[in-house]
Scaffold this motif. Structure first.
Motif, PDB file in Angstrom:
ATOM      1  N   SER A   1       0.876  -1.260   0.233  1.00 35.65           N
ATOM      2  CA  SER A   1       0.525  -0.098  -0.059  1.00 35.65           C
ATOM      3  C   SER A   1       1.288   0.949  -0.087  1.00 35.65           C
ATOM      4  O   SER A   1       2.001   1.586   0.998  1.00 35.65           O
ATOM      5  CB  SER A   1      -0.890  -0.199   1.143  1.00 35.65           C
ATOM      6  N   GLY A   2       0.326   2.557  -0.936  1.00 39.46           N
ATOM      7  CA  GLY A   2       1.501   3.384  -0.642  1.00 39.46           C
ATOM      8  C   GLY A   2       2.475   3.197  -2.251  1.00 39.46           C
ATOM      9  O   GLY A   2       3.009   4.423  -2.072  1.00 39.46           O
ATOM     10  N   PHE A   3       2.661   2.415  -2.114  1.00 43.54           N
ATOM     11  CA  PHE A   3       3.854   2.426  -3.159  1.00 43.54           C
ATOM     12  C   PHE A   3       3.667   1.411  -4.553  1.00 43.54           C
ATOM     13  O   PHE A   3       2.302   0.582  -5.229  1.00 43.54           O
ATOM     14  CB  PHE A   3       4.868   1.133  -2.787  1.00 43.54           C
ATOM     15  N   GLU A   4       4.076   1.514  -5.850  1.00 45.43           N
ATOM     16  CA  GLU A   4       4.164   1.250  -7.177  1.00 45.43           C
ATOM     17  C   GLU A   4       3.909  -0.554  -7.695  1.00 45.43           C
ATOM     18  O   GLU A   4       5.012  -1.176  -6.790  1.00 45.43           O
ATOM     19  CB  GLU A   4       4.892   1.857  -8.667  1.00 45.43           C
ATOM     20  N   PRO A   5       3.277  -1.235  -7.928  1.00 41.51           N
ATOM     21  CA  PRO A   5       3.612  -2.626  -7.424  1.00 41.51           C
ATOM     22  C   PRO A   5       4.526  -2.792  -8.860  1.00 41.51           C
ATOM     23  O   PRO A   5       4.475  -2.447  -9.548  1.00 41.51           O
ATOM     24  CB  PRO A   5       2.177  -3.195  -8.081  1.00 41.51           C
ATOM     25  N   GLN A   6       4.922  -4.376  -8.365  1.00 39.55           N
ATOM     26  CA  GLN A   6       6.268  -4.374  -9.811  1.00 39.55           C
ATOM     27  C   GLN A   6       5.646  -6.155  -9.673  1.00 39.55           C
ATOM     28  O   GLN A   6       5.489  -7.014  -8.910  1.00 39.55           O
ATOM     29  CB  GLN A   6       7.326  -3.840  -8.999  1.00 39.55           C
ATOM     30  N   THR A   7       6.188  -6.330 -10.898  1.00 33.40           N
ATOM     31  CA  THR A   7       6.343  -7.886 -11.361  1.00 33.40           C
ATOM     32  C   THR A   7       7.504  -7.797 -12.696  1.00 33.40           C
ATOM     33  O   THR A   7       8.542  -6.877 -12.723  1.00 33.40           O
ATOM     34  CB  THR A   7       5.307  -7.705 -12.387  1.00 33.40           C
ATOM     35  N   HIS A   8       7.995  -8.884 -12.219  1.00 34.03           N
ATOM     36  CA  HIS A   8       9.221  -9.855 -11.766  1.00 34.03           C
ATOM     37  C   HIS A   8       9.298 -11.212 -12.514  1.00 34.03           C
ATOM     38  O   HIS A   8       8.270 -11.933 -12.325  1.00 34.03           O
ATOM     39  CB  HIS A   8      10.375 -10.177 -11.247  1.00 34.03           C
ATOM     40  N   ARG A   9       9.142 -11.069 -13.538  1.00 30.06           N
ATOM     41  CA  ARG A   9       9.609 -13.134 -13.951  1.00 30.06           C
ATOM     42  C   ARG A   9      10.987 -13.586 -13.677  1.00 30.06           C
ATOM     43  O   ARG A   9      11.788 -12.731 -14.110  1.00 30.06           O
ATOM     44  CB  ARG A   9       9.400 -12.420 -15.731  1.00 30.06           C
ATOM     45  N   VAL A  10      11.061 -14.885 -12.863  1.00 31.38           N
ATOM     46  CA  VAL A  10      12.037 -15.425 -12.424  1.00 31.38           C
ATOM     47  C   VAL A  10      12.515 -17.081 -12.925  1.00 31.38           C
ATOM     48  O   VAL A  10      10.907 -17.468 -13.015  1.00 31.38           O
ATOM     49  CB  VAL A  10      11.770 -15.369 -11.077  1.00 31.38           C
ATOM     50  N   ALA A  11      13.595 -17.276 -13.761  1.00 34.98           N
ATOM     51  CA  ALA A  11      13.817 -18.907 -14.343  1.00 34.98           C
ATOM     52  C   ALA A  11      13.988 -19.253 -12.757  1.00 34.98           C
ATOM     53  O   ALA A  11      15.546 -18.788 -12.336  1.00 34.98           O
ATOM     54  CB  ALA A  11      14.344 -18.182 -15.501  1.00 34.98           C
ATOM     55  N   VAL A  12      13.779 -20.371 -12.683  1.00 37.38           N
ATOM     56  CA  VAL A  12      14.910 -21.355 -11.989  1.00 37.38           C
ATOM     57  C   VAL A  12      14.581 -22.637 -12.651  1.00 37.38           C
ATOM     58  O   VAL A  12      13.549 -23.253 -12.819  1.00 37.38           O
ATOM     59  CB  VAL A  12      13.682 -21.759 -10.719  1.00 37.38           C
TER      60      VAL A  12
END
Length: 707
Positions: free
Chosen positions: A491-502
């Motif tokens: 809350s109060g911050f921009e959401p972030q999306t990351h693609r992670v390879a395992v």
């Protein structure tokens, strides 16, 4: 009763018409009291000014005139973040200022107690000081002594600047010779070197204050005044060691403070408000943002090579035999190599190595099972360096294997001969042996990995492929191999999306992300004035002229000034809420036209003035030269009690030279010549009239007394 006549531990009952309540503090040149005005019935502060100037000195009147002039200039300042000056005067020759009483500690007192501030509070306080400075600078007024002890904090989040004009008085040639005026730690380089100052000197000092409030350290520390001044003029500011812990961005910190603390004024911010705008960017996070949609390759941790050392017992041969027996079906068997010291063998566990666990006191032979397969661990990451194939131990040939094979062959032949039918006997078929159950294949390694997720600030919700997995910091230990979408929300911050390879090559890793604050929604404001056409300044920054409609501002309180030439400035506060529209109407009052007193006539430098306080401000004063001696070899000897005098008048020029020596009262030709000759060799400090060097005529009388 004069303040100077009181003992050090007492305070005066009154100063001017003001009743003194208590002493608030004292400094090198001032005493401050809490006082009460019985006429207006309000509490205020009274500051008395002390200078080491004899009251009968010609410079004293010059000082008083300068004092009143600077006080009048400071009295024109009307700003919510500047202590208001109400009155000036003198009590028995002691000048004083009556000003607004602000109840609260100074910033210096708070810093001395070790109090630390969150970055957002520092920026809010510094913003108010910047607004006051920009307001004063727009009127060509420079404070010259911005420091924490001149910043008064009240109401927790409000601040006022005091002592406008006092520093300039102190810089005049009215203090003791050699006294350093101002606080070295907060001086600008040009002020330390005695150069001409403008508003950028105050901006430098404000930068030093902000530096100390944010980091708890001064940018130019030193053990004495000399070392401080040297670092101030020649050395870059220190780098605090606690920026990350304080929630500040080091890269932006360096950019902002290298500019506001630049050695040359032209390299600094042009206004204090511009400095505060960039200062806001110093607060943020520890890491650089990764964007809205970033592919993050997770690096596997570097694993140390796993080794197990077994004693030289029969179990070593048993392990080798078991390894040889399974070599055809298992590609990653345990490899054995002699110890470099030649004492104990070392078994290096490879990607599919079998594991032998010896319980305390158990027999090494019993640890090897003939029927149950040993568990096979998952492959180690490829970063573990591969070992060379083990070399069989020399001196222990495997001849027993060939012997065992021969015994088995002979046993098979004997068994066949016994069972073979003889002489027509019925053949009895041997029972078909039941094959042993097949040995199960080793279980494949699990196709999962792990990921540690950290954010600044922490507490962000972590969604993996749309599924809520918890809040940061978070360890994800069961991520299947492949690509995953990790979304971070707070809350109060921009959401972030990351693609992670395992993957098997990178089964574990770490994701670190810095969250960016959501830009606050803005609100609007309308500004009107009567008459129109006035300049509008918001937080010290010019934004247009009235009428001004729907100006978009950040939510919160903003310092406002509406200014029109010929009218008193209107100062106030506008409160902005998101999505709403505020309205400000200012009725401006005309300035009272006061006819200034006529300027004094210019000083006539061709005129010779009398060397008296009536005609000049500073008297001519002898600085060198020998006094005349009685010419006993050429003049009659003086009897005891007998005296002879010579009165001489002469002119002291603007350069301090003596000319036009005239005998006004003779003591005899020989004595007159001796006295006149001595006077012609004298040097003087020239006289001054309204700051201008002038010629003066002075009279000198020499008397010789017989002994």
């Amino acid at each position: 009763m004069s303040e100077r006549s009181l003992p050090a531990d007492q305070i005066p009952e009154t100063i001017g018409r003001y009743k003194i309540v208590k002493k608030l503090g004292s400094g090198a040149m001032a005493e401050v009291y809490q006082a009460y005005d019985p006429l207006i019935k309000r509490t205020l502060a009274v500051k008395t000014i002390r200078f080491d100037i004899p009251r009968d000195s010609p410079s004293y009147r010059t000082f008083l005139n300068r004092f009143y002039q600077e006080a009048r200039i400071s009295g024109t300042l009307s700003h919510p973040n500047i202590v208001t000056l109400f009155d000036i005067g003198d009590e028995n020759g002691l000048p004083f200022l009556a000003m607004e009483y602000v109840e609260g500690p100074t910033m210096a007192q708070m810093l001395e107690k070790g109090e630390r501030f969150r970055p957002e509070k520092v920026i809010a306080l510094v913003s108010q000081v910047a607004s006051a400075l920009d307001y004063a600078h727009s009127r060509s007024i420079v404070h010259r002594d911005i420091k924490p002890s001149n910043l008064i904090v009240y109401g927790e989040d409000r601040i006022k600047v005091t002592d406008f004009g006092i520093a300039k008085l102190a810089e005049a040639d009215l203090t003791q010779a050699g006294t350093l005026v101002g606080t070295p730690s907060y001086m600008s380089p040009e002020q330390a070197m005695g150069e001409k100052l403008d508003g950028r000197s105050d901006i430098f000092s404000l930068g030093v204050c902000a530096f100390e409030m944010l980091s708890g350290e001064q940018p130019f520390p030193g053990s004495n005044v000399t070392s401080i001044l040297y670092r101030l003029v020649h050395v870059d500011p220190i780098e605090p060691g606690n920026l990350l812990e304080s929630g500040l961005v080091p890269e932006k910190w360096h950019e902002v403070f290298n500019r506001v603390l630049a050695k040359k004024p032209e390299n600094r911010y042009p206004t204090a408000g511009a400095f505060v705008q960039d200062l806001e960017l110093c607060q943020g996070s520890w890491f650089t943002g990764l964007g809205d949609d970033t592919v993050t390759m997770v690096s596997p941790p570097v694993l140390a090579e796993a080794t197990a050392t077994l004693p030289q017992m029969e179990v070593a041969e048993t392990i080798r035999a078991a390894s040889a027996a399974t070599a055809g079906s298992s590609a990653g068997a345990a490899s054995s190599a002699p110890d470099p010291a030649g004492q104990e063998p070392t078994v290096v566990l490879g990607p599919a190595a079998e594991t032998v666990v010896l319980a305390p006191g158990a027999s090494p032979k019993a640890a090897v099972s003939d029927t149950q397969p040993m568990p096979v661990p998952p492959p180690l990451p490829s970063r573990v360096p591969a070992r060379a194939p083990a070399t069989p131990r020399p001196g222990r040939p495997r001849a027993w294997l060939w012997g065992a094979a021969a015994v088995l062959t002979l046993s098979a032949i004997a068994g066949a001969w016994v069972l073979w039918p003889k002489g027509g006997q019925d053949v009895v078929a041997a029972p078909t042996p039941v094959p042993p159950p097949p040995t199960p294949a080793p279980a494949p390694p699990p196709a999962t990995g792990s990921l540690r997720v950290e954010t600044e600030p922490s507490g962000a919700r972590v969604l993996v492929d749309g599924q809520d997995r918890g809040t940061t910091p978070l360890d994800l230990a069961d991520l299947s191999f492949g690509e995953h979408q990790v979304r971070l929300e707070l809350s109060g911050f921009e959401p972030q999306t990351h693609r992670v390879a395992v993957s098997g090559a990178a089964p574990s890793g770490q994701l670190q992300a810095a969250l960016t604050k959501v830009a606050p929604a803005t609100g609007g404001a309308d500004f009107l004035s009567s008459p129109p056409g006035a300049a509008v300044l918001v937080d010290g920054r010019a934004v247009g002229q009235t009428p001004l409609s729907d100006l978009q501002l950040k939510p919160g309180s903003h310092q406002l000034e509406i200014d029109l030439e010929g009218y008193e400035p209107w100062v106030g506060v506008v409160h902005v809420t998101p999505g709403s529209r505020a309205r400000v109407e200012a009725s401006l009052r005309p300035l009272l036209r006061v006819t200034p007193p006529p300027a004094p006539p210019p000083v006539d430098t061709s005129k010779v003035y009398a060397n008296t306080p009536k005609d000049v401000d500073t008297l001519a004063r002898k600085v060198s030269g020998e006094s005349p001696s009685y010419p006993s070899d050429r003049a009659p000897r003086l009897r005891s009690g007998e005296r002879v005098s010579v009165t001489v008048s002469f002119v002291v020029t603007e350069n301090g030279e003596v000319e036009d020596v005239t005998i006004e009262e003779s003591g005899g030709r020989v004595i007159d010549e001796v006295v006149a000759s001595a006077i012609r060799g004298w040097k003087f400090q020239p006289a001054r009239k309204r700051g201008t060097l002038v010629k003066v005529r002075t009279i000198f009388k020499q008397t010789f007394l017989g002994g």
